[in-house]
Design an enzyme around this catalytic site. Structure first.
Site, mmCIF file in Angstrom:
data_model
loop_
_atom_site.group_PDB
_atom_site.id
_atom_site.type_symbol
_atom_site.label_atom_id
_atom_site.label_comp_id
_atom_site.label_asym_id
_atom_site.label_seq_id
_atom_site.Cartn_x
_atom_site.Cartn_y
_atom_site.Cartn_z
ATOM 1 N N GLU A 63 -4.934 -0.292 -8.301
ATOM 2 C CA GLU A 63 -3.860 0.608 -8.748
ATOM 3 C C GLU A 63 -2.727 -0.260 -9.323
ATOM 4 O OE1 GLU A 63 -3.934 4.558 -5.888
ATOM 5 O OE2 GLU A 63 -3.151 2.729 -5.018
ATOM 6 N N SER A 93 0.823 -1.211 0.000
ATOM 7 C CA SER A 93 0.000 0.000 0.000
ATOM 8 C C SER A 93 0.855 1.256 0.000
ATOM 9 C CB SER A 93 -0.859 0.059 1.270
ATOM 10 O OG SER A 93 -1.641 -1.087 1.401
#
Ligand SMILES: NC(=O)c1ccc[n+]([C@@H]2O[C@H](COP(=O)([O-])OP(=O)(O)OC[C@H]3O[C@@H](n4cnc5c(N)ncnc54)[C@H](O)[C@@H]3O)[C@@H](O)[C@H]2O)c1
Length: 287
Positions: free
Chosen positions: A153, A120
């Site tokens: 993403e 992340s």
């Protein structure tokens, strides 16, 4: 390499790992799910069984397809047995751990194997540096819960092969998800912006102005699907705290990203949210 036919290995079967395994298996891939803890694998398989059973109940999946999906997932605690075209790591947010796993696995795979990280906040470029072929490494950042959240993403590190970026974007579409190509900056886009949702709420609690229930009620009252504390419980308070620490340090300790003691205390107390059945809220076994 056409990733749409890839055999896949997922490293780490926690909050994200089991969800990503389910997504890949439901797109027809054979999946090896690896964890160092047999109990984590057991929990992961049970979660996938429960979630897919619910999908059958809702008419979103047939019972036969569910069985086939479950049969495509093989759980293992043997790192040395991992052989896959695409390896997706979802282990705790520690750079050295992610690098070490990739380094161990690279010589065991074919030269075209792809190493994807679900980090992340850590640098994809740094994770890639553990490999002899850093051009085969890419960020593939799913959101929680992976089977439900459409956005992924895709992060190209400095060395990532542009052909792999294009292939990964197509692969994400093939999984039924919506890819967004983002730069390799700490926290990428979503976690950088969302940091302030968590941190400002934690600062308010720390200063005694309001408690976590009130803040959640207010934020949900204006349309956020989950207040910041309920969301931290879902994500994992330990993971959320590690992500904040990584982003804070990567931005040279900019004060606006400073981690919060309220969160640190929860981590120290082992109250990590849904996964430990206690976080800012309680989660009894039957819920
Ligand atoms: N939780 C989220 O909402 C979320 C969302 C997107 C991305 N991520 C990222 O995904 C990654 C995993 O996060 P998570 O929330 O699933 O963590 P988690 O703590 O829920 O699960 C991590 C799993 O990794 C296992 N593990 C620990 N060491 C290992 C090793 N050496 N080899 C294999 N497995 C090992 C643990 O036993 C555990 O089952 C992190 O990089 C995190 O930043 C998390």
């Amino acid at each position: 390499m056409n990733l749409q036919n890839a055999t896949i290995a997922i490293l780490g079967s926690g909050t994200m790992g089991y969800g990503i395994a389910q997504v890949c298996a439901s797109a027809g891939h054979r999946v090896q799910l690896f964890d160092v803890q047999a109990s984590a694998l057991e929990r992961a398989l049970k979660n996938i069984e429960t979630l897919t059973a619910k999908a059958v109940e809702k008419g979103k999946l047939t019972a036969i397809d569910r069985l086939a999906l479950l049969q495509r997932i093989q759980a293992t605690t043997e790192l040395q047995s991992i052989r896959a075209d695409l390896i997706i790591e979802a282990v705790p947010e520690l750079l050295a751990l992610k690098q070490e796993l990739f380094q161990t696995l690279e010589p065991l795979q074919s030269p075209g194997a792809v190493f994807a990280t679900n980090t992340s906040s850590l640098s994809v470029t740094s994770i890639a540096q553990s490999l002899n072929r850093p051009e085969r490494c890419i960020g593939l950042h799913f959101f929680n819960p992976a089977p439900l959240m459409k956005l992924v993403e895709v992060i190209a590190g400095e060395a990532t092969d542009p052909a792999l970026v294009a292939e990964t974007m197509s692969f994400v579409h093939h999984l039924g998800k919506s890819p967004a190509l983002v730069r390799d900056i700490p926290g990428f886009i979503v976690n950088r912006v969302a940091r302030f949702y968590y941190l400002e709420a934690l600062r308010i609690v720390h200063s005694g102005v309001a408690n976590h229930e009130s803040i959640d009620r207010l934020m949900e009252g204006i349309g956020f699907r989950m207040g910041p504390f309920r969301l931290m419980d879902l994500i994992g308070i330990d993971t959320n705290h590690s992500v904040t620490q990584a982003i804070y340090n990567s931005y040279f300790q900019e004060p606006r990203f400073r981690p919060n003691l309220v969160q640190q205390k929860k981590v120290e107390a082992g109250q990590w949210g849904v996964k430990t059945r206690k976080g800012f809220y309680d989660y009894p076994e039957d819920r």
